[in-house]
Design a protein around this motif. Structure first.
Motif, PDB file in Angstrom:
ATOM      1  N   LEU A  48     113.432  49.508  37.704  1.00 44.57           N
ATOM      2  CA  LEU A  48     113.825  50.019  36.393  1.00 44.57           C
ATOM      3  C   LEU A  48     115.255  49.631  36.047  1.00 44.57           C
ATOM      4  N   ASN A  49     115.625  49.886  34.795  1.00 43.35           N
ATOM      5  CA  ASN A  49     116.976  49.585  34.304  1.00 43.35           C
ATOM      6  C   ASN A  49     117.280  48.100  34.360  1.00 43.35           C
ATOM      7  N   GLN A  50     116.256  47.266  34.158  1.00 40.44           N
ATOM      8  CA  GLN A  50     116.456  45.830  34.248  1.00 40.44           C
ATOM      9  C   GLN A  50     116.160  45.139  32.920  1.00 40.44           C
ATOM     10  N   VAL A  51     116.940  44.104  32.656  1.00 42.33           N
ATOM     11  CA  VAL A  51     116.747  43.235  31.506  1.00 42.33           C
ATOM     12  C   VAL A  51     116.558  41.828  32.052  1.00 42.33           C
ATOM     13  N   ILE A  52     115.524  41.139  31.579  1.00 38.11           N
ATOM     14  CA  ILE A  52     115.174  39.822  32.100  1.00 38.11           C
ATOM     15  C   ILE A  52     115.303  38.793  30.992  1.00 38.11           C
ATOM     16  N   HIS A  53     116.067  37.725  31.261  1.00 40.67           N
ATOM     17  CA  HIS A  53     116.234  36.603  30.328  1.00 40.67           C
ATOM     18  C   HIS A  53     115.509  35.401  30.928  1.00 40.67           C
ATOM     19  N   LEU A  54     114.867  34.602  30.105  1.00 38.79           N
ATOM     20  CA  LEU A  54     114.278  33.331  30.520  1.00 38.79           C
ATOM     21  C   LEU A  54     114.797  32.242  29.581  1.00 38.79           C
ATOM     22  N   TRP A  55     115.451  31.218  30.142  1.00 40.19           N
ATOM     23  CA  TRP A  55     116.029  30.118  29.362  1.00 40.19           C
ATOM     24  C   TRP A  55     115.545  28.799  29.946  1.00 40.19           C
ATOM     25  N   ALA A  56     115.092  27.887  29.087  1.00 41.71           N
ATOM     26  CA  ALA A  56     114.576  26.592  29.540  1.00 41.71           C
ATOM     27  C   ALA A  56     115.633  25.504  29.355  1.00 41.71           C
ATOM     28  N   TYR A  57     115.634  24.561  30.306  1.00 35.04           N
ATOM     29  CA  TYR A  57     116.530  23.410  30.283  1.00 35.04           C
ATOM     30  C   TYR A  57     115.753  22.178  30.731  1.00 35.04           C
ATOM     31  N   ALA A  58     116.215  21.022  30.325  1.00 38.63           N
ATOM     32  CA  ALA A  58     115.580  19.777  30.766  1.00 38.63           C
ATOM     33  C   ALA A  58     115.732  19.607  32.274  1.00 38.63           C
ATOM     34  N   ASP A  59     116.909  19.991  32.796  1.00 33.14           N
ATOM     35  CA  ASP A  59     117.197  19.840  34.220  1.00 33.14           C
ATOM     36  C   ASP A  59     118.453  20.644  34.556  1.00 33.14           C
ATOM     37  N   LEU A  60     118.870  20.604  35.821  1.00 35.85           N
ATOM     38  CA  LEU A  60     120.053  21.364  36.242  1.00 35.85           C
ATOM     39  C   LEU A  60     121.326  20.857  35.576  1.00 35.85           C
ATOM     40  N   ALA A  61     121.389  19.561  35.289  1.00 34.86           N
ATOM     41  CA  ALA A  61     122.584  19.016  34.629  1.00 34.86           C
ATOM     42  C   ALA A  61     122.744  19.611  33.227  1.00 34.86           C
ATOM     43  N   GLU A  62     121.638  19.715  32.471  1.00 33.71           N
ATOM     44  CA  GLU A  62     121.724  20.330  31.151  1.00 33.71           C
ATOM     45  C   GLU A  62     122.120  21.794  31.277  1.00 33.71           C
ATOM     46  N   ARG A  63     121.544  22.492  32.241  1.00 26.03           N
ATOM     47  CA  ARG A  63     121.905  23.899  32.454  1.00 26.03           C
ATOM     48  C   ARG A  63     123.394  24.028  32.730  1.00 26.03           C
ATOM     49  N   ASP A  64     123.914  23.203  33.640  1.00 24.74           N
ATOM     50  CA  ASP A  64     125.340  23.260  33.983  1.00 24.74           C
ATOM     51  C   ASP A  64     126.211  23.021  32.760  1.00 24.74           C
ATOM     52  N   GLN A  65     125.854  22.034  31.937  1.00 24.30           N
ATOM     53  CA  GLN A  65     126.640  21.704  30.744  1.00 24.30           C
ATOM     54  C   GLN A  65     126.605  22.854  29.750  1.00 24.30           C
ATOM     55  N   ARG A  66     125.429  23.415  29.508  1.00 25.57           N
ATOM     56  CA  ARG A  66     125.311  24.515  28.541  1.00 25.57           C
ATOM     57  C   ARG A  66     125.981  25.788  29.052  1.00 25.57           C
ATOM     58  N   ARG A  67     125.846  26.087  30.341  1.00 28.21           N
ATOM     59  CA  ARG A  67     126.497  27.269  30.909  1.00 28.21           C
ATOM     60  C   ARG A  67     128.024  27.133  30.849  1.00 28.21           C
ATOM     61  N   ALA A  68     128.536  25.926  31.106  1.00 26.63           N
ATOM     62  CA  ALA A  68     129.985  25.702  31.017  1.00 26.63           C
ATOM     63  C   ALA A  68     130.474  25.937  29.586  1.00 26.63           C
ATOM     64  N   ALA A  69     129.710  25.452  28.604  1.00 22.40           N
ATOM     65  CA  ALA A  69     130.070  25.669  27.199  1.00 22.40           C
ATOM     66  C   ALA A  69     130.029  27.158  26.858  1.00 22.40           C
ATOM     67  N   LEU A  70     129.037  27.857  27.389  1.00 28.40           N
ATOM     68  CA  LEU A  70     128.931  29.294  27.138  1.00 28.40           C
ATOM     69  C   LEU A  70     130.137  30.035  27.703  1.00 28.40           C
ATOM     70  N   LEU A  71     130.491  29.733  28.929  1.00 25.44           N
ATOM     71  CA  LEU A  71     131.607  30.421  29.577  1.00 25.44           C
ATOM     72  C   LEU A  71     132.954  30.059  28.962  1.00 25.44           C
ATOM     73  N   ALA A  72     133.027  28.938  28.249  1.00 27.96           N
ATOM     74  CA  ALA A  72     134.262  28.533  27.572  1.00 27.96           C
ATOM     75  C   ALA A  72     134.388  29.161  26.186  1.00 27.96           C
ATOM     76  N   ASP A  73     133.314  29.742  25.681  1.00 24.71           N
ATOM     77  CA  ASP A  73     133.302  30.308  24.335  1.00 24.71           C
ATOM     78  C   ASP A  73     134.049  31.644  24.307  1.00 24.71           C
ATOM     79  N   GLU A  74     135.084  31.737  23.466  1.00 21.09           N
ATOM     80  CA  GLU A  74     135.902  32.952  23.414  1.00 21.09           C
ATOM     81  C   GLU A  74     135.088  34.175  22.996  1.00 21.09           C
ATOM     82  N   GLY A  75     134.186  34.006  22.031  1.00 31.27           N
ATOM     83  CA  GLY A  75     133.338  35.117  21.604  1.00 31.27           C
ATOM     84  C   GLY A  75     132.464  35.620  22.740  1.00 31.27           C
ATOM     85  N   PHE A  76     131.940  34.704  23.553  1.00 33.38           N
ATOM     86  CA  PHE A  76     131.110  35.117  24.685  1.00 33.38           C
ATOM     87  C   PHE A  76     131.953  35.830  25.743  1.00 33.38           C
ATOM     88  N   ARG A  77     133.139  35.332  25.996  1.00 32.50           N
ATOM     89  CA  ARG A  77     134.010  35.995  26.989  1.00 32.50           C
ATOM     90  C   ARG A  77     134.363  37.411  26.534  1.00 32.50           C
TER      91      ARG A  77
END
Length: 107
Positions: A48-77
């Protein structure tokens, strides 16, 4: 193609606050930067008390690039600073499709 399966566990009684804050501040940012949301759920039976996200990527390289962009976003931080006190834990898995499965949402 890969799918990232993330589970966030909130402190008891905090799931609805988490979801409201995510919808108000995190959702638009993640959809803009991460791209392909496959699903977003909360647990009802089992852990219980869990939230589950599912996100698709072409590969790990795309995931790494998108996650880096997300973590660099001031609004997201800013959003992360608000959401972190609601969390008790986090898990992440990378899923790969079975050889016979072709997702309908694949680019």
């Amino acid at each position: 193609m890969i799918v990232e399966h993330r589970i966030y566990t909130t402190h008891p009684g905090q799931v609805h606050e988490y979801l409201a804050l995510y919808e108000a501040e995190g959702l638009a940012i993640q959809k803009r930067i991460l791209g392909r949301m496959v699903g977003y759920y909360r647990s009802e039976i089992g852990g219980l008390n869990q939230v589950i996200h599912l996100w698709a990527y072409a590969d790990l390289a795309e995931r790494d690039q998108r996650r880096a962009a997300l973590l660099a976003d001031e609004g997201f931080r800013h959003y992360v600073r608000k959401i972190t006190p609601l969390l008790a834990g986090q898990e992440s898995r990378i899923l790969v499709p079975a050889p016979f499965f072709t997702p309908t949402w694949q680019d």
